[in-house]
Design a protein around this motif. Sequence first.
Motif, PDB file in Angstrom:
ATOM      1  N   ASP A 122      -0.534  -1.592   5.973  1.00 13.92           N
ATOM      2  CA  ASP A 122       0.485  -2.113   6.343  1.00 13.92           C
ATOM      3  C   ASP A 122       1.400  -2.838   6.192  1.00 13.92           C
ATOM      4  OD1 ASP A 122       1.009  -4.951   7.168  1.00 13.92           O
ATOM      5  OD2 ASP A 122      -0.303  -6.444   5.884  1.00 13.92           O
ATOM      6  N   ARG A 123       2.561  -2.260   6.196  1.00 15.92           N
ATOM      7  CA  ARG A 123       3.997  -2.053   5.692  1.00 15.92           C
ATOM      8  C   ARG A 123       5.034  -3.519   5.217  1.00 15.92           C
ATOM      9  NH1 ARG A 123       8.806  -3.150   7.522  1.00 15.92           N
ATOM     10  NH2 ARG A 123       8.040  -4.871   9.618  1.00 15.92           N
ATOM     11  N   GLN A 124       3.797  -4.378   5.054  1.00 11.86           N
ATOM     12  CA  GLN A 124       3.949  -6.180   4.696  1.00 11.86           C
ATOM     13  C   GLN A 124       4.374  -5.471   3.358  1.00 11.86           C
ATOM     14  OE1 GLN A 124       2.620  -9.013   6.133  1.00 11.86           O
ATOM     15  NE2 GLN A 124       4.887  -9.025   7.826  1.00 11.86           N
ATOM     16  N   LEU A 125       2.690  -5.006   2.759  1.00 10.92           N
ATOM     17  CA  LEU A 125       2.109  -4.517   1.713  1.00 10.92           C
ATOM     18  C   LEU A 125       3.187  -3.745   0.690  1.00 10.92           C
ATOM     19  CD1 LEU A 125      -1.498  -4.654   2.114  1.00 10.92           C
ATOM     20  CD2 LEU A 125      -0.262  -6.680   1.561  1.00 10.92           C
ATOM     21  N   ILE A 126       3.498  -3.187   1.333  1.00 12.13           N
ATOM     22  CA  ILE A 126       4.140  -1.777   1.092  1.00 12.13           C
ATOM     23  C   ILE A 126       5.599  -2.776   0.591  1.00 12.13           C
ATOM     24  CG2 ILE A 126       5.875  -0.219   1.307  1.00 12.13           C
ATOM     25  CD1 ILE A 126       3.695   1.651   3.217  1.00 12.13           C
ATOM     26  N   GLU A 127       5.934  -3.321   1.097  1.00  8.02           N
ATOM     27  CA  GLU A 127       7.514  -3.752   0.472  1.00  8.02           C
ATOM     28  C   GLU A 127       7.211  -4.548  -0.443  1.00  8.02           C
ATOM     29  OE1 GLU A 127       9.961  -4.998   4.635  1.00  8.02           O
ATOM     30  OE2 GLU A 127       8.816  -6.768   3.812  1.00  8.02           O
ATOM     31  N   VAL A 128       5.577  -5.200  -0.948  1.00 12.01           N
ATOM     32  CA  VAL A 128       5.997  -5.941  -2.178  1.00 12.01           C
ATOM     33  C   VAL A 128       5.734  -5.115  -3.076  1.00 12.01           C
ATOM     34  CG1 VAL A 128       3.886  -7.204  -2.955  1.00 12.01           C
ATOM     35  CG2 VAL A 128       4.453  -7.705  -0.627  1.00 12.01           C
ATOM     36  N   LYS A 187      -0.914   5.593  -4.826  1.00 12.81           N
ATOM     37  CA  LYS A 187      -2.020   5.135  -5.971  1.00 12.81           C
ATOM     38  C   LYS A 187      -2.454   3.211  -5.835  1.00 12.81           C
ATOM     39  CE  LYS A 187      -2.837   5.049 -10.473  1.00 12.81           C
ATOM     40  NZ  LYS A 187      -2.026   4.371 -11.757  1.00 12.81           N
ATOM     41  N   ARG A 188      -1.670   2.471  -5.401  1.00 14.38           N
ATOM     42  CA  ARG A 188      -1.860   1.719  -5.682  1.00 14.38           C
ATOM     43  C   ARG A 188      -1.891   0.801  -4.857  1.00 14.38           C
ATOM     44  NH1 ARG A 188       1.386  -1.026 -10.398  1.00 14.38           N
ATOM     45  NH2 ARG A 188      -0.036  -3.270  -9.869  1.00 14.38           N
ATOM     46  N   ILE A 189      -1.375   1.316  -3.439  1.00 12.96           N
ATOM     47  CA  ILE A 189      -1.182   0.216  -2.135  1.00 12.96           C
ATOM     48  C   ILE A 189      -1.401   0.920  -1.123  1.00 12.96           C
ATOM     49  CG2 ILE A 189       0.220  -0.929  -0.269  1.00 12.96           C
ATOM     50  CD1 ILE A 189       2.661  -1.869  -2.570  1.00 12.96           C
ATOM     51  N   ILE A 190      -1.188   2.558  -0.588  1.00 12.63           N
ATOM     52  CA  ILE A 190      -1.982   3.537   0.280  1.00 12.63           C
ATOM     53  C   ILE A 190      -2.876   3.609  -0.249  1.00 12.63           C
ATOM     54  CG2 ILE A 190      -1.025   4.852   1.702  1.00 12.63           C
ATOM     55  CD1 ILE A 190       1.896   4.343   0.850  1.00 12.63           C
TER      56      ILE A 190
END
Lengths: 277, 244
Positions: free
Chosen positions: A169-175, A188-191
């Motif tokens: 989700d691109r939205q989570l990467i934005e966070v 490491k922490r999101i993808i």
Amino acid sequence: MARQGHSEALPLRSLEKAPNKKKLTVHPAIIGSILPILLLLIWEALSRLAILPTYLLPAPTVIVNTIIELGADGSLWGHIGITLYRIFIGFLLGAFAALILGSFVGFYRKAEQLFDPIIQAFRSIPSLAWVPLFILWMGIAEASKVTLIAVGVFFPVYLNVVSGILSVDRQLIEVGKMYGLSSFQLVKRIILPASLPSFLVGLRSGLGLGWMFVVAAELMGASQGLGYLLVLGQNTYSPELIIASIVLFAVLGKATDALLKKIENRSLHWQDRMEQR
Amino acid sequence: MSLKVRNVSKEFENRKAIENISFSTERGEIIGILGTSGCGKSTLLRAVSGLDTSYSGDVLLDGQVCRHVDERLGFIFQQPRLMPWLSVIENVSFGLSGRKDEKQKNAARYLDLVGLKGNESDYPKQLSGGMAQRVAIARALVTSPEYLLLDEPFSALDAFTKMKLQDLLLEIWEAYQTTILLVTHDVEEALYLCDRLIILKGQPGTIDEELLIDEPRPRSRGSAKLAAYKEHILNRLELTTPVN
């Protein structure tokens, strides 16, 4: 008038349903085992009454006896051990290669443009078509078998790793970006955690294919292993040996899948999934 | 201590989204950016946040041009955007670095502030929409940003939860004197919360009016003065139907 009838019907129906529901709470495993047990009983009976030709389809008890005998003289453990060993090594190699290459292709668009077409081209080759070539290259010893299994495991894992990463989700990467995370930290922490479900799905279907290819590998020439028992059974006219081997494949395949499933459930407990509701 | 937007314009593939937007904030001010959908409110906020850098013009943070995300800025999105694999407390401490126990302690304080003490070890799937947004608010606050950017933060919530969280936002503002930039399409929300409104209009969006809301806090949601402001804004946005 009709309206009144309708509003009365609703509470009535729910009242009727409540006691019915209670009666039907039988454990699903019991319901699921009714048919298999019935089939086994019929099969046993037909074999005992000599309606089925036992030289083609021996009775279930005969097959169980075959397995017990193999276990008693110790040869069973060797066969199971070598088969598990092959699938384990092949699975590790294939999954590892798929994880590395898949991550690379998923993260870097350039890598996708470079690698993906050729990987897709190789994917369209039926994997068993490699068998003669692998034998020519590596002989009929372990190397060619393990390679074949690794090839089989590779593709489902690869595809799932790539699609897992691409669908984060691109939205989570934005966070993450909002907190100034570096590319490495984003991975490491999101993808990675976000694509874990897809990776685990890939591992499970990879393992399934691994079992398919271990049979193929052992059919093509082995002196030990469950696949070898299949060939031995065919050559010695002993269907009980073939079926015993099939049963063992089924049990082991299910057991290893259950193991992965357990790992999956444990690491994906956070998922909001249909089956957990 | 100020946030200044200078001549910011942004274009998406030949279509201008916002044009020549300029305004500045004072310390501890709550500024609302109000407009109908499609006028570029969120585009503007993304430019200010540094998440989008392909705009023309400048965003100045404490007098210096800033074209990247900055730790002085906190962002609360329309959706909570929690990491589903992290527990509530881990989500709140997501933006912190340092030792784990310190992070947890800090996060617990803000979780308490948003009224979610006791939910530390829950996972996002167990939360209601309002609770999830509270976690997101705590996550944005935990790094103590000087500016809080909010992109329609309450628009996905039901009316009651929305009011509660609006009051929570005011409490936070009172406690920390954060400068708040709130993008919204909800006129009542804007009037209840903001000191000043920037009304965007048109496509591309330009500033139609800057409106000082001269009403002391605590405000009453039903006050006649706010209703008059509302009437005025709806007229500006040409949303009222002519009487005859």
